[in-house]
Write an enzyme that holds these catalytic residues in place. Sequence first.
Site, mmCIF file in Angstrom:
data_model
loop_
_atom_site.group_PDB
_atom_site.id
_atom_site.type_symbol
_atom_site.label_atom_id
_atom_site.label_comp_id
_atom_site.label_asym_id
_atom_site.label_seq_id
_atom_site.Cartn_x
_atom_site.Cartn_y
_atom_site.Cartn_z
ATOM 1 N N ASP A 96 0.979 -0.923 -0.014
ATOM 2 C CA ASP A 96 0.203 0.003 0.053
ATOM 3 C C ASP A 96 0.798 1.239 -0.089
ATOM 4 O O ASP A 96 2.102 1.280 0.158
ATOM 5 C CB ASP A 96 -0.899 -0.120 1.211
ATOM 6 C CG ASP A 96 -2.209 1.096 0.876
ATOM 7 O OD1 ASP A 96 -2.104 1.852 -0.046
ATOM 8 O OD2 ASP A 96 -3.129 0.779 1.462
HETATM 9 C C1 NOJ Z 1 -3.999 3.830 0.018
HETATM 10 C C2 NOJ Z 1 -5.212 2.891 0.306
HETATM 11 O O1 NOJ Z 1 -5.284 2.148 1.500
HETATM 12 C C3 NOJ Z 1 -5.278 2.102 -1.031
HETATM 13 O O2 NOJ Z 1 -6.796 1.467 -0.825
HETATM 14 C C4 NOJ Z 1 -5.126 2.867 -2.202
HETATM 15 O O3 NOJ Z 1 -5.431 1.963 -3.215
HETATM 16 C C5 NOJ Z 1 -3.748 3.289 -2.176
HETATM 17 N N1 NOJ Z 1 -3.672 4.530 -1.197
HETATM 18 C C6 NOJ Z 1 -3.491 3.923 -3.685
HETATM 19 O O4 NOJ Z 1 -4.048 4.851 -3.847
#
Ligand code: NOJ
Length: 733
Positions: free
Chosen positions: A290
């Site tokens: 993430d």
């Molecule tokens: C953080 C989020 O937790 C995730 O769901 C998302 O896909 C990513 N950022 C990318 O934006």
Amino acid sequence: MKGLTEEQKKKVEDLLSQMTLEEKIGQMNQESPSIVGGFDVPFEELIEMMTDGRISKEEFGQIMSNATQDFHEEDIKKGLVGSLMVQDPVKVNELQKIAVEESRLGIPLIFGLDVIHGFRSVYPIAIAEAGTFDTDLMERTARMAAKESRAAGVAWHFAPMLDVARDARWGRVSEGPGEDPCLGSQFARAKIRGLQNDHSATENYVAACLKHYVGYGACESGRDYNTVSMAMHVFYNNYLKPFQAAVDEGAQTVMAAFNDLNGVPCTVNRFLLRDILKDSMGFPGFVVSDANAIRECVVHGIAEDHMDAGVQAVNAGMDMDMGTEIYVKNLKTAVENGTVSMDVIDEAVRRILSVKMWLGLFDHPYVTEEAMKRYETLPKEHTDLAREAAEKSIVLLKNEDGLLPLKKDTKIALVGALADNREEIIGAWAMSWQEKDCVTILEGMKSTFENVKYFPCGGPEGDIDMNDILKAEDYGDVIVAVMGELVSMSGEASSRSNITLPGRQKELIEMLMHTGKPVILVLMNGRPLALEWENNYVPVIVEAWHLGIQMGNAVARVLSGDVNPEGRLSSSFPAVTGQCPVYYNHPNTGRPASRSKFTSRYLDAPFDSLYPFGYGLSYTTYTYSDLTVKEEGDALDISVKVTNAGDRDGRETVQFYMQDVAASLVRPVKELKGFEKVSLAAGETKEIRFSLKKADMGFYDNERNYHLEDGLFRIYAGGSSRDCLMQEIRLSF
Ligand code: NOJ
């Protein structure tokens, strides 16, 4: 699901054999455009400043307009970037051209984005769409989103979000399919089919990304990013299940979650990434972290520095680094000093190149001129699907005295700031929608009913306008009050400790009730709300979630009866916040809640949810009879008669549950095993059959051994998790 041909596999190996270590690590690096120039503080700080009010949105906009974006062109040329987050097709082509024509090996970039519930056409948020229990619809919306995004060069969706979520305080309940692993698994499969399976043209499919692997939905007390501790049998039987289903369906990529699970952050969790996902489940694709998560391992206190975090992550099975550049800056040294082996790097790169190959990016790296123009105006087929999904997601929670549906000539005083707002119908995580495609509730109501007047009165923020209330009282035969949450109140980093209606909305409803006019409460929100008071006093409650671009038409068509509501709750609604987490499939205690004192209950709140999982009313009523359960070889043949006992046609969601009455581990009081959507004309009865495989009646223990234990089972069929017929059966497996 189509896999790679032998020739494609060979091409991956050929490439791998030609790559330098730097180029390999480059494939494992995902970048977003970075903002440069014009301000003295880091970009993250600037966002903070806007969020906490030190600068206004307008000031932020001004600063940003003086800044420029760095798309890492030089690094792309050197082969040091494998993926980027970009959504503008012109930019996609520009960057792709550098990768394909100017980098040494010409390996295309993969562009990924958060396409969570639609791209240009925005559909209902996932918690709402899951409540349709309509897997065909879930698949169709995913397929449409894939086509729309691929026409903009986005070949990789950071979706579906599959976190089982039982605590409505967590803002991210909005993004996933709710509290139940069976519904979550069906949702997962449908989404993978929709996103990935139409290979009739390269432009018709994308790679899915299952997230957040895994357990994120159980963050302690519903506070985002918080720690997760749970018994492993709970984990295997609930939180892991939708991921297993999606991997079985052929999902191409997985995103690891931010949280730690029982002490080890998922980002560096070898047990989760290697042992379970890659080795045991046989997941063939790649895992991405993430955003910034590898760096956060230092803050977690699991790694001493960036090098340590990067080494732990890659050795654990993390193939791609989202946004920290820790891999590109550290892994070469780590390989040279032997803390990371070349095999580990090769494995990651092989997985990444294989997904790019599978997507057809080597043969079709660019967006065509025609594709760029294809959705300048949304085709009717797309808006129709958005409306269908929105209509089917609406849940009628209460309809006292059959106040709904409303006649088309009813004088309606429409109230609530949310009713006339385009941004607020969209829901968390939507980026590519356009204002011109959005139908507000006010617009939908005006085009459906003859006499609608709008009096904002107030909303989730700000004051109440008494004058407006008096005008609404004077005008309407009924008051339709649109209340709820702003989009920013759910989604990431949007946990709430009190999930009643925010701001002064309850007061506003009370004032509207004092007018003596019937009040129809239409809710727009991203999570289950605690509605004890509203349920006690307001005659009609319609849960309309954040339904996307066609929200206004969908709400109006349900209120008018053009559409008979059929949506169900994919998550239980508590009466009061203090009940969270509340979910229907909880284990029993030795002292189930009752009136007597020494039982598992609160002194000041009910034990049961206010509205349970699977619940939702219709303008007709359905009755159930003749539940029979028979053993048929390796399955149970379950049948039940369902009658539409009212005078309107409708679609009922017939739900089948079971309980393993006594087992070697305490099992849920009920668990969903299957469901079927059934159309029933007024007065019609149908016999609905469901075959429950005996092999699916077991459970995992803490060591992930699967148990099928002889003994007594209860089988339930009904219209919600609370309202069911029951038959017992004794089984030997
Ligand atoms: C953080 C989020 O937790 C995730 O769901 C998302 O896909 C990513 N950022 C990318 O934006």
